[in-house]
Write an enzyme that holds these catalytic residues in place. Structure first.
Site, PDB file in Angstrom:
ATOM      1  N   ASN A 174      13.760  -5.671   6.096  1.00 42.89           N
ATOM      2  CA  ASN A 174      12.765  -5.896   7.159  1.00 42.89           C
ATOM      3  C   ASN A 174      12.195  -7.303   7.087  1.00 42.89           C
ATOM      4  OD1 ASN A 174      11.314  -3.964   5.109  1.00 42.89           O
ATOM      5  ND2 ASN A 174       9.562  -4.558   6.306  1.00 42.89           N
ATOM      6  N   ASP A 175      10.915  -7.513   7.085  1.00 42.87           N
ATOM      7  CA  ASP A 175      10.312  -8.834   7.350  1.00 42.87           C
ATOM      8  C   ASP A 175      10.912 -10.011   6.571  1.00 42.87           C
ATOM      9  OD1 ASP A 175       8.624  -6.784   8.091  1.00 42.87           O
ATOM     10  OD2 ASP A 175       6.872  -7.541   7.041  1.00 42.87           O
ATOM     11  N   ARG A 192      -3.177  -6.880   4.043  1.00 45.25           N
ATOM     12  CA  ARG A 192      -1.924  -7.366   3.444  1.00 45.25           C
ATOM     13  C   ARG A 192      -1.323  -8.594   4.126  1.00 45.25           C
ATOM     14  NH1 ARG A 192      -0.611  -2.112   5.457  1.00 45.25           N
ATOM     15  NH2 ARG A 192       0.470  -2.198   7.440  1.00 45.25           N
ATOM     16  N   ASP A 193      -0.213  -9.052   3.586  1.00 51.41           N
ATOM     17  CA  ASP A 193       0.638 -10.104   4.149  1.00 51.41           C
ATOM     18  C   ASP A 193      -0.025 -11.487   4.138  1.00 51.41           C
ATOM     19  OD1 ASP A 193       2.194  -7.851   4.684  1.00 51.41           O
ATOM     20  OD2 ASP A 193       1.540  -7.704   6.768  1.00 51.41           O
ATOM     21  N   TYR A 207       5.468  -6.008  -1.139  1.00 50.44           N
ATOM     22  CA  TYR A 207       5.355  -6.146   0.319  1.00 50.44           C
ATOM     23  C   TYR A 207       5.363  -7.624   0.739  1.00 50.44           C
ATOM     24  CZ  TYR A 207       4.565  -1.249   1.726  1.00 50.44           C
ATOM     25  OH  TYR A 207       4.697   0.076   2.039  1.00 50.44           O
ATOM     26  N   GLU A 263      -0.861  -6.906  11.540  1.00 50.94           N
ATOM     27  CA  GLU A 263       0.001  -7.196  10.391  1.00 50.94           C
ATOM     28  C   GLU A 263       0.488  -8.651  10.460  1.00 50.94           C
ATOM     29  OE1 GLU A 263       2.156  -3.252   8.871  1.00 50.94           O
ATOM     30  OE2 GLU A 263       3.113  -4.028  10.657  1.00 50.94           O
TER      31      GLU A 263
HETATM   32  C1  FRU Z   1       5.600  -5.298   8.585  1.00 49.68           C
HETATM   33  C2  FRU Z   1       5.144  -4.635   7.283  1.00 49.68           C
HETATM   34  C3  FRU Z   1       4.153  -5.510   6.536  1.00 49.68           C
HETATM   35  C4  FRU Z   1       4.338  -5.057   5.111  1.00 49.68           C
HETATM   36  C5  FRU Z   1       5.828  -4.853   5.056  1.00 49.68           C
HETATM   37  C6  FRU Z   1       6.278  -3.785   4.116  1.00 49.68           C
HETATM   38  O1  FRU Z   1       6.845  -4.860   9.002  1.00 49.68           O
HETATM   39  O2  FRU Z   1       4.629  -3.366   7.532  1.00 49.68           O
HETATM   40  O3  FRU Z   1       2.824  -5.371   7.001  1.00 49.68           O
HETATM   41  O4  FRU Z   1       3.913  -5.998   4.188  1.00 49.68           O
HETATM   42  O5  FRU Z   1       6.235  -4.524   6.370  1.00 49.68           O
HETATM   43  O6  FRU Z   1       7.670  -3.700   4.074  1.00 49.68           O
END
Ligand code: FRU
Length: 465
Positions: free
Chosen positions: A40-41, A167-168, A100, A221
């Site tokens: 993912n991200d 987060r993030d 994360y 996010e």
């Molecule tokens: C966005 C998210 C972030 C988090 C990550 C976890 O897609 O939900 O907020 O840090 O993915 O995989």
């Protein structure tokens, strides 16, 4: 918890998965995809010692999301890539249930990474208001190795009206001060951004919050704050917006506020929220400035919790990143265009006249000086139509649940389409609007009733695995 030992122990399983991935006829050719498993991200994007480093949320042993770690690819030029060993494993008390998302900040010839350690306590919790830790962790690294995971902020450091979703982290430096932007959900279920500040990139204190006057989603996010041409922008991913006919058509959004902010006096004003992408698969983008001073953005070409799927799971992989886009500002609006380097992928150029068919999946196609409504076929059952100021992407059965996306665009005068085996990225009016989507039709059939295209056949990225 997923540590390096567990990863190495499962190397055979991983190699089997990698073999299966290679059998997928719709495996991407010029996009970053996981060697096997889930992605993912994009995380920690930076340029350091002559290389671009691209990290990403990654579950190498599972094509569905499980305890995520940071995967890693590097590249000197965005064309030749090397798959590096996984970077951050969720292997300590601070990040037990997932390393994360986070970002990189280069200083004094070192990369400072900040990310969120996700911890879920065992018990009967909702994991929103209770039962979860979101630890902000720092590591100092050369991009490959690090000694220590240092706890910078934990639940107790966040304002008391926050839920456990904070987060993030993303860093922005101004006048000798480092500001850390964090995405958050308040106890009133309002999405917002928290800003912490520091003079040494290690001791951070709460500075301010940025929020819309009326509620704009329950969670924001992946914030990203930067300046282009002396204007400030705040990218974020709001969750919980109501869909409208031409807006917010995905379950979650990714876009930006133009923001006038004085970080010293904490005064700010947010302008309208603009979506960065109108396709089915775009989320959690992150930007960074490279050595040439370009602001480059990469997104996750995926969508969490969507009701459409990715048939690639049958081949043991899921999701990829978008092509890198350079951000520029015209009349106060962010424009996104494929980075120049991608032109090096071009092979021969063909002219595709109206009604001529092109029957390969991988290409770049450009139409300029468009002055009328149009209709384009991108695959056997995927089309793009522009009529009376509405652009509509219509996807058929092969698209695994993806249906229609509509955008209001007053005038379209140019199109640039990047088609890979299982994705399409459409840049309208030289980056004014973008639509990115995964696509799973195996039947190539590109043509337009009325537009002429210059089309380039494309080479693949080279990947050292
Ligand atoms: C966005 C998210 C972030 C988090 C990550 C976890 O897609 O939900 O907020 O840090 O993915 O995989």
């Amino acid at each position: 918890m997923f540590n390096e030992e567990m990863y190495l122990k499962n190397k055979d399983k991983f190699q089997d998965m990698c073999k299966k991935v290679k059998e997928d006829p719709l495996l991407q050719s010029f996009h970053i995809y996981p060697q096997a498993g889930w992605l993912n991200d994009p995380n920690g994007l930076c340029y350091f010692n002559g290389k671009y480093h691209i990290y990403f949320q990654y579950s190498p042993l599972d094509e569905k999301k499980s305890d995520v770690l940071w995967g890693h690819v590097s590249s000197p030029d965005f064309i030749n890539y090397k798959r590096e060993d996984p970077f951050i494993f969720p292997d300590t008390r601070l990040d037990y249930d997932g390393a994360y998302s986070g970002s990189a900040f280069v200083k004094d010839n070192k990369i400072n990474f900040f990310y969120t350690g996700n911890v879920k306590h065992k018990g009967d919790f909702d994991y929103i208001r209770q039962g979860r830790e979101h630890n902000t962790i720092k590591i100092i690294s050369d991009g490959y190795n690090f000694d220590e995971k240092k706890l910078i902020l934990s639940n107790d450091d966040y304002p008391s009206d926050m839920t456990k979703h904070v987060r993030d982290p993303k860093i922005y430096q101004k006048d000798g001060t480092y500001y850390m932007f964090l995405g958050a959900r308040s106890v009133e279920d309002k999405g917002l951004v928290l800003v912490f500040k520091s003079t040494d990139l290690e001791n951070f204190t709460y500075h301010m919050r940025i929020e819309s006057q009326s509620k704009f989603g329950y969670m924001w996010e992946c914030p990203d704050f930067f300046s282009i041409d002396d204007r400030d922008f705040l990218i974020l991913c709001p969750q919980g917006l109501e869909s409208e006919e031409y807006k917010y058509q995905n379950i979650y959004q990714a876009g930006y506020f133009t923001i006038k902010i004085d970080l010293l006096s904490k005064k700010y004003e947010l302008a309208n929220f603009e979506e960065l992408d109108y396709g089915f698969d775009f989320y959690a983008p992150q930007s960074f400035e490279d050595s040439k001073g370009r602001r480059i953005l990469i997104g996750w070409m995926g969508m969490p919790d969507a009701n459409y799927t990715n048939p690639s799971v049958a081949y043991k992989w899921q999701h990829c990143l978008t092509i890198p886009r350079q951000l520029t500002v015209i009349d106060g609006k962010i424009y996104q265009n494929p980075i120049k380097e991608l032109e090096k992928l071009r092979k021969e150029k063909l002219q595709i006249l109206p009604t001529n068919h092109y029957d390969e999946l991988v290409f770049e196609a450009i139409a300029e000086d468009i002055s009328e409504d149009f209709s384009i076929h991108l695959r056997k059952d995927v089309s793009l139509k522009y009529e009376k100021g509405i652009l509509e992407l219509a996807m058929g059965k092969s698209s695994a649940g993806r249906t229609r996306r509509k955008v209001k665009v007053e005038k379209i005068n140019s199109l640039r389409i990047y088609s890979d085996r299982s994705s399409i990225e459409i840049f309208i009016n030289k980056g004014e609007y973008v639509l990115s989507t995964r696509v799973y039709s195996q039947e190539a059939d590109f043509y337009s009733e009325n537009l002429e295209f210059s089309l380039y056949r494309l080479n693949s990225f080279s990947f050292i695995e």
